[in-house]
Scaffold this active site. Structure first.
Site, mmCIF file in Angstrom:
data_model
loop_
_atom_site.group_PDB
_atom_site.id
_atom_site.type_symbol
_atom_site.label_atom_id
_atom_site.label_comp_id
_atom_site.label_asym_id
_atom_site.label_seq_id
_atom_site.Cartn_x
_atom_site.Cartn_y
_atom_site.Cartn_z
ATOM 1 N N ALA A 104 0.871 -1.179 0.000
ATOM 2 C CA ALA A 104 0.000 0.000 0.000
ATOM 3 C C ALA A 104 0.907 1.228 0.000
ATOM 4 O O ALA A 104 2.058 1.157 0.453
ATOM 5 C CB ALA A 104 -0.884 -0.021 1.245
ATOM 6 N N GLY A 135 0.581 -5.020 0.947
ATOM 7 C CA GLY A 135 -0.607 -5.026 0.087
ATOM 8 C C GLY A 135 -0.350 -5.658 -1.273
ATOM 9 O O GLY A 135 -1.276 -6.161 -1.916
ATOM 10 N N GLU A 194 -0.705 -9.268 -0.710
ATOM 11 C CA GLU A 194 -2.133 -9.504 -0.461
ATOM 12 C C GLU A 194 -2.903 -9.500 -1.781
ATOM 13 O O GLU A 194 -3.832 -10.289 -1.980
ATOM 14 C CB GLU A 194 -2.670 -8.430 0.494
ATOM 15 C CG GLU A 194 -2.021 -8.506 1.875
ATOM 16 C CD GLU A 194 -2.558 -7.461 2.842
ATOM 17 O OE1 GLU A 194 -2.063 -6.311 2.798
ATOM 18 O OE2 GLU A 194 -3.466 -7.778 3.613
ATOM 19 N N GLU A 213 4.356 -5.366 7.232
ATOM 20 C CA GLU A 213 3.565 -4.369 7.971
ATOM 21 C C GLU A 213 3.995 -4.186 9.427
ATOM 22 O O GLU A 213 4.001 -3.067 9.933
ATOM 23 C CB GLU A 213 2.065 -4.720 7.920
ATOM 24 C CG GLU A 213 1.397 -4.417 6.580
ATOM 25 C CD GLU A 213 1.431 -5.582 5.607
ATOM 26 O OE1 GLU A 213 2.257 -6.518 5.792
ATOM 27 O OE2 GLU A 213 0.624 -5.575 4.653
HETATM 28 C C1 HXC Z 1 5.020 4.313 -1.363
HETATM 29 C C2 HXC Z 1 6.960 3.362 -2.145
HETATM 30 C C3 HXC Z 1 6.610 2.121 -1.563
HETATM 31 C C4 HXC Z 1 5.363 2.036 -0.865
HETATM 32 C C5 HXC Z 1 8.508 1.904 -2.522
HETATM 33 N N1 HXC Z 1 8.155 3.174 -2.724
HETATM 34 N N2 HXC Z 1 7.600 1.245 -1.810
HETATM 35 N N3 HXC Z 1 6.173 4.436 -2.041
HETATM 36 N N4 HXC Z 1 4.601 3.153 -0.801
HETATM 37 N N5 HXC Z 1 4.907 0.903 -0.310
HETATM 38 C C6 HXC Z 1 8.888 4.234 -3.448
HETATM 39 C C7 HXC Z 1 10.075 4.730 -2.645
HETATM 40 O O1 HXC Z 1 9.670 5.704 -1.705
HETATM 41 C C8 HXC Z 1 10.932 5.311 -3.741
HETATM 42 O O2 HXC Z 1 10.414 6.580 -4.121
HETATM 43 C C9 HXC Z 1 10.690 4.350 -4.894
HETATM 44 O O3 HXC Z 1 9.470 3.699 -4.637
HETATM 45 C C10 HXC Z 1 11.784 3.303 -5.019
HETATM 46 O O4 HXC Z 1 11.907 2.645 -3.769
HETATM 47 P P1 HXC Z 1 13.300 2.527 -2.967
HETATM 48 O O5 HXC Z 1 12.964 2.281 -1.559
HETATM 49 O O6 HXC Z 1 14.199 3.674 -3.281
HETATM 50 O O7 HXC Z 1 13.906 1.208 -3.658
HETATM 51 P P2 HXC Z 1 14.886 0.156 -2.981
HETATM 52 O O8 HXC Z 1 15.936 0.820 -2.146
HETATM 53 O O9 HXC Z 1 15.347 -0.732 -4.100
HETATM 54 O O10 HXC Z 1 13.968 -0.699 -1.991
HETATM 55 C C11 HXC Z 1 12.855 -1.469 -2.507
HETATM 56 C C12 HXC Z 1 11.939 -1.906 -1.347
HETATM 57 C C13 HXC Z 1 11.551 -0.654 -0.518
HETATM 58 C C14 HXC Z 1 12.678 -2.924 -0.449
HETATM 59 C C15 HXC Z 1 10.739 -2.606 -1.956
HETATM 60 O O11 HXC Z 1 11.021 0.322 -1.419
HETATM 61 C C16 HXC Z 1 10.526 -0.917 0.522
HETATM 62 O O12 HXC Z 1 10.824 -1.469 1.593
HETATM 63 N N6 HXC Z 1 9.297 -0.487 0.282
HETATM 64 C C17 HXC Z 1 8.213 -0.554 1.265
HETATM 65 C C18 HXC Z 1 7.722 -1.974 1.420
HETATM 66 C C19 HXC Z 1 6.633 -2.064 2.490
HETATM 67 O O13 HXC Z 1 6.877 -1.844 3.686
HETATM 68 N N7 HXC Z 1 5.438 -2.413 2.039
HETATM 69 C C20 HXC Z 1 4.278 -2.580 2.961
HETATM 70 C C21 HXC Z 1 3.532 -1.297 3.071
HETATM 71 S S1 HXC Z 1 2.229 -1.407 4.228
HETATM 72 P P3 HXC Z 1 11.376 7.846 -4.344
HETATM 73 O O14 HXC Z 1 10.385 8.952 -4.615
HETATM 74 O O15 HXC Z 1 12.167 7.988 -3.094
HETATM 75 O O16 HXC Z 1 12.199 7.462 -5.536
HETATM 76 C C22 HXC Z 1 1.023 -2.217 3.405
HETATM 77 C C23 HXC Z 1 -0.300 -2.319 4.163
HETATM 78 C C24 HXC Z 1 -1.380 -2.937 3.332
HETATM 79 O O17 HXC Z 1 1.167 -2.644 2.315
HETATM 80 C C25 HXC Z 1 -2.729 -2.846 4.045
HETATM 81 C C26 HXC Z 1 -3.330 -1.508 4.042
HETATM 82 C C27 HXC Z 1 -4.703 -1.451 4.630
#
Ligand code: HXC
Length: 268
Positions: free
Chosen positions: A77, A122, A125, A145
């Site tokens: 998400a 997400g 999911e 999460e």
């Molecule tokens: C918003 C995101 C994002 C996310 C990545 N980006 N994941 N933006 N939401 N979930 C963006 C980064 O901010 C960055 O933007 C660009 O994508 C590239 O990501 P990087 O982090 O620079 O890449 P990298 O270093 O290669 O790392 C990749 C990654 C990391 C390991 C996948 O991006 C990461 O950990 N992402 C978050 C994963 C996460 O925690 N997902 C769960 C979210 S909670 P910029 O602008 O800086 O270039 C969830 C809840 C669901 O999903 C239920 C809701 C009700």
């Protein structure tokens, strides 16, 4: 959210593209590569709309869902959008995701997730709401999460336990670790693995196999399996035999059975 606002959001955004190929295979792609295809409200609404289009289109037999670029399927998400949500907004967001994913799961055509890279939170999911998952061997999957102080909110607590059992679900959710595609395959989260360069070819081959099967039979099978996860064995089997019988009232099964005895392919 009113229907009018929802419609405006969908029209303003092209965050999901839909391509329908000649052989009845539709490719749905989440087009937010710069944010690793993270799911914001607009993307969830567009996705729901596109799945309904596929469900209603006579030209679509099978749907492949994927993320743009070669790095991510969906990295979760949208964290930037979630950052300032109130508890009530967070609940609405969770409901929107659950509703969108339920629409995917209820799609009368098989939906295959082509997991081309990160499938996190997400994103995993979403993949689990699809009927089948084919993953690149370089994909990384997980539910991170709890590392954000959250729990999965788009159905993941339920679907991971259904796919891989409560032990795996608790391990993946509590640890927030990322797992290799091989591990995801080993525990049953992923159906098939492919080398990155063969991912498209192998996913499309599976899609074409499905498009040659009985459409009504596949729709019915998906419904009966889904129902069985919600009710007990005897109610599930009652639904199985009722639906088995119902298929005999349809031309599809008549032709399928006749074709076998005539040593030819069914003409559907
Ligand atoms: C918003 C995101 C994002 C996310 C990545 N980006 N994941 N933006 N939401 N979930 C963006 C980064 O901010 C960055 O933007 C660009 O994508 C590239 O990501 P990087 O982090 O620079 O890449 P990298 O270093 O290669 O790392 C990749 C990654 C990391 C390991 C996948 O991006 C990461 O950990 N992402 C978050 C994963 C996460 O925690 N997902 C769960 C979210 S909670 P910029 O602008 O800086 O270039 C969830 C809840 C669901 O999903 C239920 C809701 C009700």
């Amino acid at each position: 959210m009113t229907e009018e606002i929802e419609q405006e959001l969908i029209e303003e955004n092209e965050v999901v593209s839909l391509e329908i190929l000649d052989d009845g295979v539709a490719r749905l792609t989440i087009e937010r590569e710069s944010a690793l295809n993270a799911l914001n409200v607009e993307t969830l609404l567009s996705l729901r709309d596109a799945i309904i289009d596929c469900a209603e289109s006579e030209d679509v037999k099978v749907v492949i869902l994927t993320g743009s670029g070669d790095k991510a399927f969906v990295a979760g998400a949208d964290i930037a959008e979630m950052k300032d949500m109130t508890p009530l907004e967070a609940r609405d967001f969770s409901h929107l995701g659950q509703d969108t994913f339920a629409t995917i799961e209820a799609c009368p055509k098989p939906v295959i997730a082509m997991v081309n890279g990160f499938a996190l939170g997400g994103g995993l999911e979403l993949a689990m709401a699809c009927h089948l998952r084919v993953a690149s061997s370089k994909a990384k999957l997980g539910l991170p999460e709890t590392s954000l102080g959250l729990i999965p909110g788009f159905g993941g607590t339920q679907r991971l336990a259904q796919l891989a059992g409560a032990g795996v679900a608790r391990e993946w959710i509590l640890s927030a670790d990322m797992f290799s595609a091989e591990e995801a395959h080993r525990v049953g989260v992923v159906n098939r693995l492919a080398d990155p360069e063969n991912l498209e070819a192998e996913t499309f081959e599976l899609a074409r196999t499905l498009s040659s099967r009985g459409a009504l039979a596949m729709k019915t099978a998906n419904e009966v399996v889904r129902l069985g996860l919600e009710v007990g064995q005897s109610e599930g089997e009652a639904s199985e035999s009722d639906n088995f019988a119902l298929l005999f009232s349809n031309e599809e099964a008549r032709e399928g059975l006749k074709a076998f005895t005539e040593k030819r392919k069914p003409n559907w």
